[in-house]
Design an enzyme around this catalytic site. Structure first.
Site, mmCIF file in Angstrom:
data_model
loop_
_atom_site.group_PDB
_atom_site.id
_atom_site.type_symbol
_atom_site.label_atom_id
_atom_site.label_comp_id
_atom_site.label_asym_id
_atom_site.label_seq_id
_atom_site.Cartn_x
_atom_site.Cartn_y
_atom_site.Cartn_z
ATOM 1 N N ASP A 14 0.807 -1.233 0.000
ATOM 2 C CA ASP A 14 0.000 0.000 0.000
ATOM 3 C C ASP A 14 0.833 1.273 0.000
ATOM 4 O OD1 ASP A 14 -2.211 -1.710 0.327
ATOM 5 O OD2 ASP A 14 -1.900 -1.717 2.499
ATOM 6 N N LYS A 17 2.057 2.260 -5.037
ATOM 7 C CA LYS A 17 2.616 1.752 -6.303
ATOM 8 C C LYS A 17 1.665 1.995 -7.462
ATOM 9 C CE LYS A 17 2.884 -2.362 -4.696
ATOM 10 N NZ LYS A 17 2.525 -2.080 -3.311
ATOM 11 N N GLY A 41 -4.270 -4.178 -3.983
ATOM 12 C CA GLY A 41 -5.316 -3.187 -4.226
ATOM 13 C C GLY A 41 -4.663 -1.904 -4.690
ATOM 14 N N HIS A 42 -4.769 -1.630 -5.955
ATOM 15 C CA HIS A 42 -4.148 -0.420 -6.500
ATOM 16 C C HIS A 42 -5.212 0.629 -6.757
ATOM 17 C CE1 HIS A 42 -0.385 -2.613 -8.225
ATOM 18 N NE2 HIS A 42 -0.542 -2.755 -6.938
ATOM 19 N N GLN A 223 2.169 -5.847 -3.420
ATOM 20 C CA GLN A 223 2.511 -5.942 -1.994
ATOM 21 C C GLN A 223 3.804 -5.176 -1.703
ATOM 22 O OE1 GLN A 223 1.634 -9.347 -3.476
ATOM 23 N NE2 GLN A 223 -0.392 -8.547 -3.138
HETATM 24 P P1 IMP Z 1 -2.405 -12.615 1.751
HETATM 25 O O1 IMP Z 1 -1.508 -12.050 0.709
HETATM 26 O O2 IMP Z 1 -3.868 -12.393 1.467
HETATM 27 O O3 IMP Z 1 -2.101 -14.064 2.043
HETATM 28 O O4 IMP Z 1 -2.150 -11.836 3.132
HETATM 29 C C1 IMP Z 1 -0.935 -11.953 3.848
HETATM 30 C C2 IMP Z 1 -0.524 -10.620 4.438
HETATM 31 O O5 IMP Z 1 -0.186 -9.738 3.387
HETATM 32 C C3 IMP Z 1 -1.625 -9.907 5.226
HETATM 33 O O6 IMP Z 1 -1.024 -9.183 6.285
HETATM 34 C C4 IMP Z 1 -2.229 -8.955 4.226
HETATM 35 O O7 IMP Z 1 -2.851 -7.837 4.825
HETATM 36 C C5 IMP Z 1 -0.969 -8.546 3.478
HETATM 37 N N1 IMP Z 1 -1.217 -8.098 2.106
HETATM 38 C C6 IMP Z 1 -1.454 -8.848 1.023
HETATM 39 N N2 IMP Z 1 -1.593 -8.085 -0.060
HETATM 40 C C7 IMP Z 1 -1.402 -6.826 0.319
HETATM 41 C C8 IMP Z 1 -1.372 -5.570 -0.370
HETATM 42 O O8 IMP Z 1 -1.506 -5.474 -1.592
HETATM 43 N N3 IMP Z 1 -1.156 -4.480 0.411
HETATM 44 C C9 IMP Z 1 -0.948 -4.563 1.751
HETATM 45 N N4 IMP Z 1 -0.947 -5.695 2.420
HETATM 46 C C10 IMP Z 1 -1.176 -6.828 1.729
#
Ligand code: IMP
Length: 430
Positions: A14, A17, A41-42, A223
């Site tokens: 977040d 990007k 989430g962009h 991420q």
């Molecule tokens: P997962 O990717 O859904 O398995 O989540 C694992 C961890 O990564 C959690 O803490 C999510 O909140 C975090 N996470 C996954 N994708 C994002 C992103 O695009 N932005 C921020 N945190 C993310």
């Protein structure tokens, strides 16, 4: 010779990007996503409109840009279709999108399992997005996963689906979850194939062709590095490697193509989900920054945890991913604070350390060593050049460069494309 730019998140995701990739996507011939899935989430804002993307690359708004969802991603085709429908309803209908035939698919049972595994963890939840990303990557590595290209071969898809369901339904039953019916899933995915089949191809060949021409190719990370499965704050991480280092495998290109890495970092830090966060703030300043920065998850809507800029993390990430420049995001959000802090080291059990420790147990004991700088009161959201920033804001940027050893190449002072100060000459030319 092609020009390349890799844009990666350098904190816990977040970082903004979406805005940066969108900024460069306007000029890029190709935008490639190489890891992660619809957990990302962009948010992209331009011409007064706000668009949100999960798995589709940020170049989708430029009809001339070729967008690629490469093999290192986990692709949820249901989400891709929903994202496309949403874009269509917002008037975005002219685009180029290709999906790798080798990308693993996120199937409906993956999100069910994601939720169940989280529930089983009791108090030690990861706080995943529950999009099934971890289970989809697990199945890929267990070699029971289905791949996007399988959709183009109905008989083969049926065989793979049968095999996967035998295993997955057993697991779902054990966990007390609903099982999936072969005929229903098969029919649903054949319908999906009729909608996206024309986008599925060998994207590695496509990307390499662009690299060998004089195209501008943008690799878009999702991420952030501290959520990296190998180098992040394990186990509170995602299931892929957001680094520039995963571009070669995740996009199917040679490592020789990787240069010009832009590390996107907020001027402070945020984190959604669980896990240690050494510079976290718990007072009114966190609330103020959260509100001013609209720090709520794009995918889940969860309030983000807020902390100071962490140079320990920044140096670590720079070492791992070869950062050439920082894109310092949401800089305008810091305006109005009396004092601003930067974390330059951690104190662990009475000793000052320079690197994030590997275990959560140790990281949780780390206290930030902070330097305090003067804040600035001016609204900087209309500033167009570095030199026009208030002196205290300039000093903050210079301090970040000093303590991280990496130049700040971009400063963002607002969500819109126009609110971007480009400092680095090479980035100006991309
Ligand atoms: P997962 O990717 O859904 O398995 O989540 C694992 C961890 O990564 C959690 O803490 C999510 O909140 C975090 N996470 C996954 N994708 C994002 C992103 O695009 N932005 C921020 N945190 C993310």
């Amino acid at each position: 010779m092609s020009e390349r730019l890799v844009v990666i998140g350098s904190q816990w995701g977040d970082e903004g990007k979406g805005k940066i990739t969108d900024y460069f996507a306007c000029k890029a011939d190709m935008v490639v996503r190489y890891q992660g899935g619809n957990n990302a989430g962009h948010t992209v804002v331009f011409d007064g409109h706000k668009y949100s993307l999960q798995s589709i690359p940020s170049g989708i708004f430029n009809p001339k840009t070729v967008n690629v969802m490469a093999n290192g991603m986990v692709v949820n085709p249901v989400s891709v279709i929903a994202e496309l429908e949403r874009l269509h309803s917002q008037g975005i209908t002219d685009y180029q999108l290709y999906i790798s035939d080798r990308a693993a698919m996120v199937m409906p049972w993956h999100s069910a399992l994601d939720g169940a595994y989280e529930a089983l963890k009791g108090g030690a939840q990861i706080g995943t997005t529950k999009k099934g990303i971890g289970p989809a990557y697990s199945d890929k590595y267990s070699r029971v996963g289905l791949r996007v290209g399988d959709l183009l071969e109905p008989e083969y898809f049926a065989e793979r689906l049968q095999g996967a369901l035998e295993e997955k339904n057993m697991e779902l039953k054990m966990l007390g979850l609903e099982t999936f019916d072969f005929d229903q899933v098969y029919a649903q995915y054949m319908d999906i194939a009729s909608k996206i089949g024309h986008m599925i191809c060998d994207t590695s060949a496509l990307i390499n062709k662009a690299l060998e021409s004089d195209a501008k190719v943008l690799f878009e990370g999702a991420q952030g590095m501290m959520l990296c499965i190998d180098h992040g704050t394990y186990p509170y991480v995602t299931s892929s490697t957001p680094s520039s280092a995963s571009v070669p495998v995740g996009a199917g290109v040679s490592p020789k193509w990787i240069d010009n890495v832009l590390g996107v970092a907020k001027a402070y830090c945020t984190r959604v989900g669980e896990g240690p966060f050494p510079t976290e703030l718990f007072d009114q300043r966190a609330i103020d920054i959260r509100e001013r920065g609209h720090e709520y998850g794009t995918v889940t809507g969860r309030p983000r945890r807020v902390g100071w800029f962490d140079a320990v993390v920044a140096r670590y990430v720079s070492r791992l991913a070869g950062i050439d420049n920082w894109a310092l995001m949401l800089f305008d959000v810091l305006s109005g604070l009396d004092k601003v802090c930067i974390c330059t080291g951690y104190e662990l059990d009475g000793e000052i350390i320079d690197n994030p420790p590997a275990t959560i147990a140790r990281l949780a004991r780390c206290k930030p060593v902070l330097i305090e700088l003067d804040g600035w009161k001016e609204d900087i959201s209309d500033v167009k050049e570095f030199d026009a920033l208030p002196e205290a804001a300039k000093a903050y940027v210079r301090k970040i460069e000093e303590v991280t050893g990496v130049k700040v190449g971009i400063i963002s002072v607002g969500a819109d494309r126009s609110k971007t100060i480009i400092i680095d000459e090479k980035l100006k030319k991309f």
